[in-house]
Design a protein around this motif. Structure first.
Motif, PDB file in Angstrom:
ATOM      1  N   PHE A 181      83.016-116.091  -8.941  1.00 33.87           N
ATOM      2  CA  PHE A 181      83.462-114.823  -9.217  1.00 33.87           C
ATOM      3  C   PHE A 181      84.855-114.736  -8.425  1.00 33.87           C
ATOM      4  O   PHE A 181      85.174-115.156  -7.401  1.00 33.87           O
ATOM      5  CB  PHE A 181      82.768-113.703  -8.890  1.00 33.87           C
ATOM      6  N   LEU A 182      85.759-113.981  -9.066  1.00 32.76           N
ATOM      7  CA  LEU A 182      87.181-113.909  -8.565  1.00 32.76           C
ATOM      8  C   LEU A 182      86.985-112.430  -7.850  1.00 32.76           C
ATOM      9  O   LEU A 182      86.240-111.772  -7.866  1.00 32.76           O
ATOM     10  CB  LEU A 182      88.247-113.577  -9.603  1.00 32.76           C
ATOM     11  N   ARG A 183      87.430-112.721  -6.436  1.00 35.16           N
ATOM     12  CA  ARG A 183      87.298-111.728  -5.248  1.00 35.16           C
ATOM     13  C   ARG A 183      88.147-110.499  -5.508  1.00 35.16           C
ATOM     14  O   ARG A 183      89.441-110.757  -5.801  1.00 35.16           O
ATOM     15  CB  ARG A 183      87.266-112.174  -3.885  1.00 35.16           C
ATOM     16  N   ILE A 184      87.760-109.391  -5.639  1.00 37.40           N
ATOM     17  CA  ILE A 184      88.453-107.979  -5.777  1.00 37.40           C
ATOM     18  C   ILE A 184      88.268-107.127  -4.599  1.00 37.40           C
ATOM     19  O   ILE A 184      87.200-106.994  -4.114  1.00 37.40           O
ATOM     20  CB  ILE A 184      88.298-107.514  -6.975  1.00 37.40           C
ATOM     21  N   ASP A 185      89.255-106.221  -4.610  1.00 35.55           N
ATOM     22  CA  ASP A 185      89.235-105.125  -3.553  1.00 35.55           C
ATOM     23  C   ASP A 185      88.607-103.806  -4.422  1.00 35.55           C
ATOM     24  O   ASP A 185      88.194-103.882  -5.514  1.00 35.55           O
ATOM     25  CB  ASP A 185      90.269-104.957  -2.736  1.00 35.55           C
ATOM     26  N   ASP A 186      88.538-102.729  -3.797  1.00 32.67           N
ATOM     27  CA  ASP A 186      88.216-101.677  -4.300  1.00 32.67           C
ATOM     28  C   ASP A 186      89.271-100.963  -5.437  1.00 32.67           C
ATOM     29  O   ASP A 186      89.042 -99.783  -5.905  1.00 32.67           O
ATOM     30  CB  ASP A 186      87.963-100.241  -3.315  1.00 32.67           C
ATOM     31  N   GLN A 187      90.225-101.595  -5.677  1.00 37.36           N
ATOM     32  CA  GLN A 187      91.150-101.299  -6.686  1.00 37.36           C
ATOM     33  C   GLN A 187      91.259-102.434  -7.663  1.00 37.36           C
ATOM     34  O   GLN A 187      92.379-102.336  -8.389  1.00 37.36           O
ATOM     35  CB  GLN A 187      92.569-100.801  -6.098  1.00 37.36           C
ATOM     36  N   CYS A 188      90.577-103.249  -7.556  1.00 38.58           N
ATOM     37  CA  CYS A 188      90.394-104.673  -8.384  1.00 38.58           C
ATOM     38  C   CYS A 188      91.546-105.484  -8.286  1.00 38.58           C
ATOM     39  O   CYS A 188      91.978-106.141  -9.214  1.00 38.58           O
ATOM     40  CB  CYS A 188      90.173-104.110 -10.250  1.00 38.58           C
ATOM     41  N   GLY A 237      88.851-101.263 -16.100  1.00 41.83           N
ATOM     42  CA  GLY A 237      89.976-101.278 -17.059  1.00 41.83           C
ATOM     43  C   GLY A 237      90.706-100.006 -16.839  1.00 41.83           C
ATOM     44  O   GLY A 237      91.921-100.003 -16.549  1.00 41.83           O
ATOM     45  N   GLU A 238      90.023 -99.026 -17.005  1.00 38.48           N
ATOM     46  CA  GLU A 238      90.827 -97.514 -16.888  1.00 38.48           C
ATOM     47  C   GLU A 238      91.425 -97.393 -15.696  1.00 38.48           C
ATOM     48  O   GLU A 238      92.366 -96.921 -15.545  1.00 38.48           O
ATOM     49  CB  GLU A 238      89.753 -96.548 -17.455  1.00 38.48           C
ATOM     50  N   MET A 239      90.531 -97.705 -14.790  1.00 37.42           N
ATOM     51  CA  MET A 239      90.955 -97.498 -13.233  1.00 37.42           C
ATOM     52  C   MET A 239      92.216 -98.269 -13.030  1.00 37.42           C
ATOM     53  O   MET A 239      93.441 -97.628 -12.376  1.00 37.42           O
ATOM     54  CB  MET A 239      90.095 -97.796 -12.318  1.00 37.42           C
ATOM     55  N   VAL A 240      92.260 -99.504 -13.117  1.00 40.18           N
ATOM     56  CA  VAL A 240      93.481-100.365 -12.985  1.00 40.18           C
ATOM     57  C   VAL A 240      94.780 -99.648 -13.831  1.00 40.18           C
ATOM     58  O   VAL A 240      95.928 -99.590 -13.406  1.00 40.18           O
ATOM     59  CB  VAL A 240      93.469-101.634 -13.483  1.00 40.18           C
ATOM     60  N   ALA A 241      94.537 -99.423 -14.882  1.00 41.76           N
ATOM     61  CA  ALA A 241      95.893 -98.902 -15.761  1.00 41.76           C
ATOM     62  C   ALA A 241      96.377 -97.550 -15.045  1.00 41.76           C
ATOM     63  O   ALA A 241      97.476 -97.189 -15.026  1.00 41.76           O
ATOM     64  CB  ALA A 241      95.132 -98.400 -17.076  1.00 41.76           C
ATOM     65  N   GLU A 242      95.519 -96.791 -14.538  1.00 41.60           N
ATOM     66  CA  GLU A 242      95.890 -95.419 -14.009  1.00 41.60           C
ATOM     67  C   GLU A 242      96.551 -95.785 -12.502  1.00 41.60           C
ATOM     68  O   GLU A 242      97.370 -95.068 -12.172  1.00 41.60           O
ATOM     69  CB  GLU A 242      94.793 -94.317 -13.604  1.00 41.60           C
ATOM     70  N   ILE A 243      96.109 -96.798 -11.785  1.00 40.38           N
ATOM     71  CA  ILE A 243      96.706 -97.363 -10.713  1.00 40.38           C
ATOM     72  C   ILE A 243      97.977 -97.646 -10.921  1.00 40.38           C
ATOM     73  O   ILE A 243      99.186 -97.368 -10.140  1.00 40.38           O
ATOM     74  CB  ILE A 243      95.897 -98.599  -9.810  1.00 40.38           C
ATOM     75  N   LEU A 244      98.320 -98.489 -12.014  1.00 40.08           N
ATOM     76  CA  LEU A 244      99.801 -99.142 -12.205  1.00 40.08           C
ATOM     77  C   LEU A 244     100.575 -97.888 -12.839  1.00 40.08           C
ATOM     78  O   LEU A 244     101.908 -97.883 -12.409  1.00 40.08           O
ATOM     79  CB  LEU A 244      99.470 -99.739 -13.370  1.00 40.08           C
ATOM     80  N   ALA A 245     100.020 -96.656 -13.276  1.00 42.51           N
ATOM     81  CA  ALA A 245     100.633 -95.432 -13.411  1.00 42.51           C
ATOM     82  C   ALA A 245     101.020 -94.493 -12.339  1.00 42.51           C
ATOM     83  O   ALA A 245     101.630 -93.664 -12.295  1.00 42.51           O
ATOM     84  CB  ALA A 245     100.122 -94.779 -14.456  1.00 42.51           C
ATOM     85  N   GLY A 246     100.700 -95.165 -11.102  1.00 44.40           N
ATOM     86  CA  GLY A 246     100.720 -94.232  -9.796  1.00 44.40           C
ATOM     87  C   GLY A 246      99.735 -93.324  -9.600  1.00 44.40           C
ATOM     88  O   GLY A 246      99.766 -92.430  -8.530  1.00 44.40           O
TER      89      GLY A 246
END
Length: 463
Positions: free
Chosen positions: A291-298, A325-334
């Motif tokens: 698996f690809l390793r990710i942190d708590d923000q993917c 997926g929803e979380m990552v989009a929102e992170i990229l939006a700040g």
């Protein structure tokens, strides 16, 4: 080769990828989603949705067979039932097509671009997309890897001919007389149960000492009872060895070898992440096993590269991928977001169904908690009685010091629909009194949740 640019490039249009694309588009992020398959991924096309369609058809057919046999107290009779599995397949495919179109429409509505083609990484920000002989190079500021997973293939039982994966099982146009299922996890038991109801003689072969190992014995006991009533033979501590002339070669716990007759052998021994596809390995990303390793923000180990869904590890569930997926989009939006998996429900669509969210009693104790449990059986629930669905129960696991709800589990008819209440209770940090104090409609199966809370508080009302 033409070139495109975007702020966000998503590789994979499965549940995680398309949700990420929709939310990113809603937030005004210039987004491209790439997949060489129809949108929706494994879940929509060859997994969750098709399997539930098959399960529903099997349930309906099984009911009619009961009526024809007079094996019901309801006073209902019916003529000799029959099923045209090819017609069932057409109905299932129609549902899948509608949802494919729906996903594509939602991406378009959100302003995200959906591209058909095979993606291959050139570097951490550049991907080559090939489709029908043409090639497009896309350069993005951020990349999300959402490539999903595929069924594990056993080297001594390669897929083809008599040996099928879950994908092949969901494409059968005829009910096999004899079906052997290798692997006693939720996928194998869901599909095996469905075909048993459709008329197959089903044998389940599991190398471990029990099936459905992610659930405790109390939850799986009603499922085992149901499998027995359907005539399904479950062979634990038994290893598959390969194909024989008439079916599956096995080795039992005592070392004896034999052959089980089978028209089809369904192999469901797990899924592997597609972390080696599309030249992902060239990026040199940190991994945890396959698996690809990710942190708590993917985020992966490479700046600007995220990963979500099955490619990042367990639990390999569509709703986990969607949430990521929803979380990552929102992170990229700040937006300020972090990933917390405590309230992810897991559902097994066997007969009866199993749902679990949070910690089981044993898992809670293993983490050092002193716990209180409350259990309410459906045999004492009026609605369950009227539905001939008395097998099973709802259980609550709370921390003894402050009654914080640590976990909720249930087994029974239709209990998958309780998963939202279970997840919400844990997400909101509910205590036992919160659930006990919420008025539950009567008569419903959901009353069992409130009654389990009453039981944990020491004053059960209906038992």
């Amino acid at each position: 080769m033409s070139d495109l640019t975007c702020k966000l490039l998503i590789i994979g249009a499965g549940p995680g990828g398309y949700i990420c694309g929709i939310r990113a588009g809603q937030l005004g992020i210039d987004t491209i989603v790439v997949d060489d398959q129809k949108p929706g991924g494994t879940c929509l096309n060859v997994g969750c949705i098709p399997s539930k369609a098959l399960i529903h058809a099997a349930d309906e057919f099984h009911k009619v067979k009961r009526f024809a046999a007079g094996n019901t107290p309801l006073g209902i009779s019916a003529a000799s039932p029959a099923i045209d599995l090819a017609q069932t397949l057409d109905w299932k495919n129609g549902i899948v097509s509608r949802l494919n179109a729906g996903v594509a429409g939602l991406l378009k509505k959100a302003g995200a671009r959906l591209m058909a083609g095979r993606a291959t990484f050139q570097d951490g920000k550049t991907v080559k997309v090939t489709s029908d002989g043409s090639t497009v190079q896309i350069r993005a500021e951020h990349v999300v890897i959402a490539t999903g997973s595929a069924p594990v293939e056993l080297p001594f039982l390669p897929f083809g001919g008599k040996v099928i994966s879950s994908t092949g099982a969901l494409a059968l146009t005829e009910v096999p007389d004899k079906l052997c299922v290798v692997g006693g996890g939720y996928i194998g038991l869901e599909i095996g149960t469905a075909f048993a109801k459709l008329g197959s003689t089903v044998t389940v072969v599991e190398a471990a000492s029990r099936v459905l190992p992610q659930y405790d014995n109390a939850l799986t006991r009603p499922v085992m009872k149901s499998l027995k009533s359907l005539g399904v033979e479950v062979m634990t501590d038994t290893k598959a060895r390969g194909l024989g002339e008439a079916g599956l070669l096995i080795e039992t716990a005592d070392g004896a070898e034999r052959e089980i007759a089978a028209d089809k052998v369904l192999v469901t021994v797990g899924r592997r992440p597609l972390s080696d596809s599309g030249n992902i390995a060239s990026l040199g990303l940190a991994t945890d096993g396959p698996f690809l390793r990710i942190d708590d923000q993917c985020r992966t180990s490479m700046q600007g590269v995220f990963a979500i869904g099955d490619v990042t590890g367990e639990p390999m569930l569509a709703h986990r991928a969607m949430a990521q997926g929803e979380m990552v989009a929102e992170i990229l939006a700040g937006h300020a977001r972090r990933w917390d998996k405590r309230s992810i429900p897991a559902v097994c669509f066997t007969d009866p169904e199993i749902v679990s969210c949070g910690l089981s009693p044993d898992a809670a104790k293993a983490e050092g908690h002193e716990v209180t449990t409350g259990l309410f059986p459906f045999s004492a629930n009026g609605r369950a009685m009227t539905m001939e669905a008395e097998d099973g129960f709802v259980r609550i696991v709370t921390r003894k010091s402050d009654n914080l709800v640590l976990g909720l589990q249930a087994v029974g008819h239709g209990v998958s629909e309780l998963s939202a209440s279970f997840s919400l209770a844990i997400e909101m940090g509910a205590v036992t009194e919160d659930i006990a104090g919420a008025i539950h409609a009567h008569p419903t199966q959901s009353e069992a949740l409130q009654e389990a809370a009453f039981a944990a508080l020491g004053h059960a009302l209906h038992i």
